[in-house]
Design a protein around this motif. Structure first.
Motif, PDB file in Angstrom:
ATOM      1  N   GLU A  68       0.848  -1.188   0.000  1.00  0.00           N
ATOM      2  CA  GLU A  68       0.000   0.000   0.000  1.00  0.00           C
ATOM      3  C   GLU A  68       0.889   1.245   0.000  1.00  0.00           C
ATOM      4  O   GLU A  68       1.983   1.250   0.548  1.00  0.00           O
ATOM      5  CB  GLU A  68      -0.888   0.015   1.254  1.00  0.00           C
ATOM      6  CG  GLU A  68      -1.768  -1.204   1.413  1.00  0.00           C
ATOM      7  CD  GLU A  68      -2.985  -1.166   0.523  1.00  0.00           C
ATOM      8  OE1 GLU A  68      -3.409  -0.047   0.148  1.00  0.00           O
ATOM      9  OE2 GLU A  68      -3.499  -2.241   0.209  1.00  0.00           O
ATOM     10  N   TYR A  69       0.378   2.294  -0.617  1.00  0.00           N
ATOM     11  CA  TYR A  69       1.114   3.554  -0.718  1.00  0.00           C
ATOM     12  C   TYR A  69       0.547   4.535   0.297  1.00  0.00           C
ATOM     13  O   TYR A  69      -0.656   4.787   0.355  1.00  0.00           O
ATOM     14  CB  TYR A  69       0.979   4.115  -2.133  1.00  0.00           C
ATOM     15  CG  TYR A  69       1.786   5.355  -2.368  1.00  0.00           C
ATOM     16  CD1 TYR A  69       3.159   5.297  -2.482  1.00  0.00           C
ATOM     17  CD2 TYR A  69       1.162   6.595  -2.489  1.00  0.00           C
ATOM     18  CE1 TYR A  69       3.905   6.438  -2.707  1.00  0.00           C
ATOM     19  CE2 TYR A  69       1.895   7.741  -2.720  1.00  0.00           C
ATOM     20  CZ  TYR A  69       3.264   7.654  -2.828  1.00  0.00           C
ATOM     21  OH  TYR A  69       4.003   8.783  -3.047  1.00  0.00           O
ATOM     22  N   HIS A  70       1.427   5.110   1.124  1.00  0.00           N
ATOM     23  CA  HIS A  70       1.018   6.118   2.095  1.00  0.00           C
ATOM     24  C   HIS A  70       1.195   7.481   1.441  1.00  0.00           C
ATOM     25  O   HIS A  70       2.312   7.888   1.132  1.00  0.00           O
ATOM     26  CB  HIS A  70       1.860   5.996   3.374  1.00  0.00           C
ATOM     27  CG  HIS A  70       1.283   6.730   4.526  1.00  0.00           C
ATOM     28  ND1 HIS A  70       1.509   8.069   4.729  1.00  0.00           N
ATOM     29  CD2 HIS A  70       0.480   6.313   5.529  1.00  0.00           C
ATOM     30  CE1 HIS A  70       0.886   8.451   5.825  1.00  0.00           C
ATOM     31  NE2 HIS A  70       0.239   7.393   6.322  1.00  0.00           N
ATOM     32  N   GLU A  71       0.090   8.185   1.242  1.00  0.00           N
ATOM     33  CA  GLU A  71       0.078   9.444   0.487  1.00  0.00           C
ATOM     34  C   GLU A  71       0.942  10.537   1.130  1.00  0.00           C
ATOM     35  O   GLU A  71       1.709  11.206   0.451  1.00  0.00           O
ATOM     36  CB  GLU A  71      -1.355   9.962   0.349  1.00  0.00           C
ATOM     37  CG  GLU A  71      -2.270   9.058  -0.454  1.00  0.00           C
ATOM     38  CD  GLU A  71      -1.942   9.058  -1.930  1.00  0.00           C
ATOM     39  OE1 GLU A  71      -1.424  10.065  -2.454  1.00  0.00           O
ATOM     40  OE2 GLU A  71      -2.209   8.020  -2.572  1.00  0.00           O
ATOM     41  N   ASN A  74       4.765   9.439   1.146  1.00  0.00           N
ATOM     42  CA  ASN A  74       5.298   8.959  -0.127  1.00  0.00           C
ATOM     43  C   ASN A  74       6.147   7.692   0.071  1.00  0.00           C
ATOM     44  O   ASN A  74       7.221   7.549  -0.491  1.00  0.00           O
ATOM     45  CB  ASN A  74       6.129  10.036  -0.836  1.00  0.00           C
ATOM     46  CG  ASN A  74       5.293  11.247  -1.172  1.00  0.00           C
ATOM     47  OD1 ASN A  74       4.121  11.116  -1.490  1.00  0.00           O
ATOM     48  ND2 ASN A  74       5.898  12.419  -1.081  1.00  0.00           N
ATOM     49  N   GLU A  75       5.644   6.804   0.912  1.00  0.00           N
ATOM     50  CA  GLU A  75       6.313   5.544   1.226  1.00  0.00           C
ATOM     51  C   GLU A  75       5.318   4.392   1.090  1.00  0.00           C
ATOM     52  O   GLU A  75       4.109   4.581   1.166  1.00  0.00           O
ATOM     53  CB  GLU A  75       6.850   5.552   2.668  1.00  0.00           C
ATOM     54  CG  GLU A  75       7.915   6.578   2.942  1.00  0.00           C
ATOM     55  CD  GLU A  75       9.266   6.208   2.357  1.00  0.00           C
ATOM     56  OE1 GLU A  75       9.520   5.004   2.180  1.00  0.00           O
ATOM     57  OE2 GLU A  75      10.054   7.121   2.085  1.00  0.00           O
ATOM     58  N   TYR A  76       5.861   3.206   0.904  1.00  0.00           N
ATOM     59  CA  TYR A  76       5.033   2.006   0.826  1.00  0.00           C
ATOM     60  C   TYR A  76       5.093   1.243   2.144  1.00  0.00           C
ATOM     61  O   TYR A  76       6.090   1.280   2.849  1.00  0.00           O
ATOM     62  CB  TYR A  76       5.521   1.083  -0.297  1.00  0.00           C
ATOM     63  CG  TYR A  76       5.146   1.580  -1.666  1.00  0.00           C
ATOM     64  CD1 TYR A  76       3.926   1.257  -2.217  1.00  0.00           C
ATOM     65  CD2 TYR A  76       6.007   2.382  -2.394  1.00  0.00           C
ATOM     66  CE1 TYR A  76       3.562   1.711  -3.470  1.00  0.00           C
ATOM     67  CE2 TYR A  76       5.667   2.850  -3.646  1.00  0.00           C
ATOM     68  CZ  TYR A  76       4.435   2.509  -4.185  1.00  0.00           C
ATOM     69  OH  TYR A  76       4.086   2.970  -5.418  1.00  0.00           O
ATOM     70  N   TYR A  77       3.995   0.567   2.464  1.00  0.00           N
ATOM     71  CA  TYR A  77       3.960  -0.340   3.600  1.00  0.00           C
ATOM     72  C   TYR A  77       3.216  -1.604   3.170  1.00  0.00           C
ATOM     73  O   TYR A  77       2.518  -1.625   2.164  1.00  0.00           O
ATOM     74  CB  TYR A  77       3.317   0.308   4.834  1.00  0.00           C
ATOM     75  CG  TYR A  77       1.876   0.716   4.665  1.00  0.00           C
ATOM     76  CD1 TYR A  77       0.856  -0.097   5.138  1.00  0.00           C
ATOM     77  CD2 TYR A  77       1.536   1.921   4.063  1.00  0.00           C
ATOM     78  CE1 TYR A  77      -0.467   0.271   4.988  1.00  0.00           C
ATOM     79  CE2 TYR A  77       0.221   2.301   3.905  1.00  0.00           C
ATOM     80  CZ  TYR A  77      -0.781   1.465   4.376  1.00  0.00           C
ATOM     81  OH  TYR A  77      -2.083   1.829   4.220  1.00  0.00           O
TER      82      TYR A  77
END
Length: 116
Positions: A68-71, A74-77
């Motif tokens: 998932e992309y954290h808006e 600007n990082e993925y988790y």
């Protein structure tokens, strides 16, 4: 007396006793091999049943990984999801933690204009 007995210096009765002992030893070895083979069959059956039970157990634990992309950051988790119910089992790192980090970074942006 046979010539071979004369050459070896053994008595004919000793050869018969030796032959009986050798035959008994061969029989014991054959019995042990048979018993060992039977144990191997039992062990492989046990292994197969244990593997089947483990497969049944893990079938209920089947999961999917989603990135998932954290808006704000600007990082993925990563989220671990149950594919049958689409329930999120775990987030790595937890989204709450990422939201808190994003809020602190935004707050720091209010206090400090430049990022060094």
């Amino acid at each position: 007396m046979k010539l071979e007995n004369a050459l070896t210096g053994t008595h004919p009765l000793q050869n018969e006793e030796f032959n009986r002992q050798m035959a008994a030893a061969k029989d014991k070895v054959a019995e042990k091999k048979t018993a060992l083979h039977d144990k191997e069959v039992i062990n492989t059956d046990k292994v197969r049943t244990v593997v089947e039970k483990l497969n049944e157990f893990t079938e209920t634990l089947r999961t999917d990984l989603k990135f998932e992309y954290h808006e704000k950051l600007n990082e993925y988790y990563v989220t671990v999801v149950n594919p049958l119910t689409d329930e999120v089992i775990k987030e790595i790192p937890p989204k709450n933690m990422l939201d808190m980090y994003a809020a602190m970074a935004e707050f720091m942006g209010i206090l400090v204009d430049e990022k060094i």
